[in-house]
Write a protein that holds these residues in place. Structure first.
Motif, PDB file in Angstrom:
ATOM      1  N   PHE A 180       7.144  -5.392  -0.314  1.00  0.00           N
ATOM      2  CA  PHE A 180       6.100  -4.704  -1.073  1.00  0.00           C
ATOM      3  C   PHE A 180       6.578  -3.337  -1.555  1.00  0.00           C
ATOM      4  CE2 PHE A 180       2.883  -1.359  -0.856  1.00  0.00           C
ATOM      5  CZ  PHE A 180       2.060  -1.742  -1.910  1.00  0.00           C
ATOM      6  N   LEU A 181       7.214  -2.561  -0.680  1.00  0.00           N
ATOM      7  CA  LEU A 181       7.662  -1.225  -1.058  1.00  0.00           C
ATOM      8  C   LEU A 181       8.706  -1.290  -2.161  1.00  0.00           C
ATOM      9  CD1 LEU A 181       7.786   0.464   2.452  1.00  0.00           C
ATOM     10  CD2 LEU A 181       6.100   0.854   0.618  1.00  0.00           C
ATOM     11  N   ALA A 182       9.581  -2.281  -2.124  1.00  0.00           N
ATOM     12  CA  ALA A 182      10.562  -2.445  -3.196  1.00  0.00           C
ATOM     13  C   ALA A 182       9.857  -2.707  -4.529  1.00  0.00           C
ATOM     14  CB  ALA A 182      11.527  -3.578  -2.861  1.00  0.00           C
ATOM     15  N   LEU A 183       8.823  -3.539  -4.519  1.00  0.00           N
ATOM     16  CA  LEU A 183       8.054  -3.790  -5.742  1.00  0.00           C
ATOM     17  C   LEU A 183       7.349  -2.529  -6.230  1.00  0.00           C
ATOM     18  CD1 LEU A 183       6.411  -7.270  -5.081  1.00  0.00           C
ATOM     19  CD2 LEU A 183       8.170  -6.720  -6.775  1.00  0.00           C
ATOM     20  N   SER A 184       6.783  -1.772  -5.293  1.00  0.00           N
ATOM     21  CA  SER A 184       6.047  -0.570  -5.692  1.00  0.00           C
ATOM     22  C   SER A 184       6.968   0.507  -6.263  1.00  0.00           C
ATOM     23  CB  SER A 184       5.232  -0.012  -4.523  1.00  0.00           C
ATOM     24  OG  SER A 184       6.071   0.591  -3.553  1.00  0.00           O
ATOM     25  N   ASP A 185       8.239   0.490  -5.846  1.00  0.00           N
ATOM     26  CA  ASP A 185       9.215   1.448  -6.391  1.00  0.00           C
ATOM     27  C   ASP A 185       9.577   1.135  -7.836  1.00  0.00           C
ATOM     28  OD1 ASP A 185       9.340   2.903  -4.040  1.00  0.00           O
ATOM     29  OD2 ASP A 185      11.145   1.891  -3.306  1.00  0.00           O
ATOM     30  N   PRO A 215       6.426  -6.015 -14.697  1.00  0.00           N
ATOM     31  CA  PRO A 215       5.358  -6.105 -15.700  1.00  0.00           C
ATOM     32  C   PRO A 215       4.211  -6.973 -15.174  1.00  0.00           C
ATOM     33  CG  PRO A 215       7.503  -6.511 -16.696  1.00  0.00           C
ATOM     34  CD  PRO A 215       7.720  -6.461 -15.216  1.00  0.00           C
ATOM     35  N   GLY A 216       2.996  -6.578 -15.512  1.00  0.00           N
ATOM     36  CA  GLY A 216       1.820  -7.332 -15.103  1.00  0.00           C
ATOM     37  C   GLY A 216       1.288  -6.965 -13.735  1.00  0.00           C
ATOM     38  N   THR A 217       1.916  -5.962 -13.075  1.00  0.00           N
ATOM     39  CA  THR A 217       1.440  -5.533 -11.759  1.00  0.00           C
ATOM     40  C   THR A 217       0.936  -4.104 -11.821  1.00  0.00           C
ATOM     41  OG1 THR A 217       3.574  -4.672 -10.971  1.00  0.00           O
ATOM     42  CG2 THR A 217       3.132  -7.032 -10.619  1.00  0.00           C
ATOM     43  N   ASP A 218      -0.052  -3.800 -10.963  1.00  0.00           N
ATOM     44  CA  ASP A 218      -0.569  -2.441 -10.855  1.00  0.00           C
ATOM     45  C   ASP A 218      -1.412  -2.310  -9.594  1.00  0.00           C
ATOM     46  OD1 ASP A 218      -2.868  -3.833 -11.619  1.00  0.00           O
ATOM     47  OD2 ASP A 218      -3.338  -2.538 -13.309  1.00  0.00           O
ATOM     48  N   LYS A 219      -2.041  -1.169  -9.430  1.00  0.00           N
ATOM     49  CA  LYS A 219      -2.966  -0.880  -8.333  1.00  0.00           C
ATOM     50  C   LYS A 219      -2.326  -1.083  -6.956  1.00  0.00           C
ATOM     51  CE  LYS A 219      -6.779  -2.024 -11.323  1.00  0.00           C
ATOM     52  NZ  LYS A 219      -7.698  -3.060 -11.732  1.00  0.00           N
ATOM     53  N   TYR A 220      -1.132  -0.539  -6.786  1.00  0.00           N
ATOM     54  CA  TYR A 220      -0.431  -0.609  -5.505  1.00  0.00           C
ATOM     55  C   TYR A 220      -1.132   0.292  -4.498  1.00  0.00           C
ATOM     56  CZ  TYR A 220       3.334  -3.209  -7.659  1.00  0.00           C
ATOM     57  OH  TYR A 220       4.066  -4.193  -8.288  1.00  0.00           O
ATOM     58  N   LYS A 221      -1.331  -0.220  -3.274  1.00  0.00           N
ATOM     59  CA  LYS A 221      -2.077   0.519  -2.252  1.00  0.00           C
ATOM     60  C   LYS A 221      -1.564   0.154  -0.868  1.00  0.00           C
ATOM     61  CE  LYS A 221      -5.476  -3.122  -2.485  1.00  0.00           C
ATOM     62  NZ  LYS A 221      -6.492  -3.579  -3.388  1.00  0.00           N
ATOM     63  N   LEU A 222      -1.762   1.085   0.055  1.00  0.00           N
ATOM     64  CA  LEU A 222      -1.446   0.874   1.459  1.00  0.00           C
ATOM     65  C   LEU A 222      -2.696   1.109   2.288  1.00  0.00           C
ATOM     66  CD1 LEU A 222       1.946   2.783   1.736  1.00  0.00           C
ATOM     67  CD2 LEU A 222       1.612   0.308   1.917  1.00  0.00           C
ATOM     68  N   LYS A 223      -2.826   0.390   3.385  1.00  0.00           N
ATOM     69  CA  LYS A 223      -3.895   0.642   4.349  1.00  0.00           C
ATOM     70  C   LYS A 223      -3.245   1.266   5.574  1.00  0.00           C
ATOM     71  CE  LYS A 223      -7.472  -2.144   4.881  1.00  0.00           C
ATOM     72  NZ  LYS A 223      -8.308  -3.281   5.307  1.00  0.00           N
ATOM     73  N   VAL A 224      -3.804   2.388   6.038  1.00  0.00           N
ATOM     74  CA  VAL A 224      -3.215   3.105   7.163  1.00  0.00           C
ATOM     75  C   VAL A 224      -4.270   3.399   8.227  1.00  0.00           C
ATOM     76  CG1 VAL A 224      -1.462   4.167   5.697  1.00  0.00           C
ATOM     77  CG2 VAL A 224      -3.558   5.401   6.160  1.00  0.00           C
ATOM     78  N   MET A 225      -3.783   3.505   9.460  1.00  0.00           N
ATOM     79  CA  MET A 225      -4.661   3.821  10.578  1.00  0.00           C
ATOM     80  C   MET A 225      -4.669   5.334  10.801  1.00  0.00           C
ATOM     81  SD  MET A 225      -4.561   2.566  14.553  1.00  0.00           S
ATOM     82  CE  MET A 225      -2.986   3.338  14.859  1.00  0.00           C
ATOM     83  N   ILE A 226      -5.868   5.874  10.955  1.00  0.00           N
ATOM     84  CA  ILE A 226      -6.067   7.276  11.301  1.00  0.00           C
ATOM     85  C   ILE A 226      -6.671   7.308  12.703  1.00  0.00           C
ATOM     86  CG2 ILE A 226      -7.271   9.428  10.721  1.00  0.00           C
ATOM     87  CD1 ILE A 226      -5.244   8.613   8.571  1.00  0.00           C
ATOM     88  N   VAL A 227      -6.134   8.177  13.547  1.00  0.00           N
ATOM     89  CA  VAL A 227      -6.619   8.317  14.918  1.00  0.00           C
ATOM     90  C   VAL A 227      -7.263   9.692  15.054  1.00  0.00           C
ATOM     91  CG1 VAL A 227      -5.945   8.377  17.353  1.00  0.00           C
ATOM     92  CG2 VAL A 227      -4.790   6.805  15.780  1.00  0.00           C
ATOM     93  N   ASP A 228      -8.418   9.724  15.715  1.00  0.00           N
ATOM     94  CA  ASP A 228      -9.136  10.963  16.010  1.00  0.00           C
ATOM     95  C   ASP A 228      -9.657  10.832  17.434  1.00  0.00           C
ATOM     96  OD1 ASP A 228     -10.537  13.328  15.997  1.00  0.00           O
ATOM     97  OD2 ASP A 228     -12.059  12.665  14.565  1.00  0.00           O
ATOM     98  N   GLY A 229      -8.915  11.343  18.395  1.00  0.00           N
ATOM     99  CA  GLY A 229      -9.273  11.149  19.803  1.00  0.00           C
ATOM    100  C   GLY A 229      -9.165   9.673  20.144  1.00  0.00           C
TER     101      GLY A 229
END
Length: 160
Positions: free
Chosen positions: A52-57, A61-75
């Motif tokens: 995925f990261l190679a594609l996002s770099d 053509p025909g691809t867009d809206k690249y996104k990652l989901k990440v975990m946030i910790v608070d306590g």
């Protein structure tokens, strides 16, 4: 904006217990922390992250809206958020938090956050109008009503 539309825009989940929520004031969809399908979806996303990261770099053509989901910790609270857009840095990644926090209080919607590869739990992009990746979203469809899931699939190009 309907629940189904908002959930399609930005889904998130937390691990303990697993929660999923869309951007805005939507109700949370509960997913057990021991959910094998969600664990498998996260593992699949992490296993395929380099591709995925190679594609996002160099987006084809025909691809867009690249996104990652990440975990946030608070306590003791953990919550997963889509980060759109994102970019690599010397020490990891940086991007804009695309969801309103519900469980954690150390970040806000629209905040620029730094994160590492270990924080990533999913990825996604659009190819010719169809969603690619977003493995956790596909699991969440099974937790939604059939009508909501069918609407989101049709409106946003999910094939799962």
């Amino acid at each position: 904006m309907t629940f189904a539309v908002r959930i399609a825009l930005c889904l998130l989940l937390a691990l303990t217990p697993l929660h999923a929520q869309a951007q805005g004031d939507d109700k949370t969809v509960m997913i057990g922390s021991d959910d094998a399908e969600m664990a498998a979806a996260i593992a699949k996303a992490r296993f395929s992250l380099d591709e995925f990261l190679a594609l996002s770099d160099a987006p084809p053509p025909g691809t867009d809206k690249y996104k990652l989901k990440v975990m946030i910790v608070d306590g003791d609270a953990r919550e997963h958020f889509w980060v759109i857009p994102f970019k690599r840095t010397a020490t990891g990644f940086v991007g804009i938090l695309a969801n309103e926090p519900e469980l954690v209080h150390n970040v806000v919607l629209g905040q620029n956050i730094e994160f590492t590869r270990d924080d990533i739990s999913d990825w996604g992009y659009t190819r010719d109008g169809h969603q690619v990746g977003s493995f956790t979203v596909c699991v969440m469809f099974k937790k939604m009503s059939k009508e909501e899931a069918d609407h989101v699939r049709a409106a946003y190009g999910f094939d799962c």
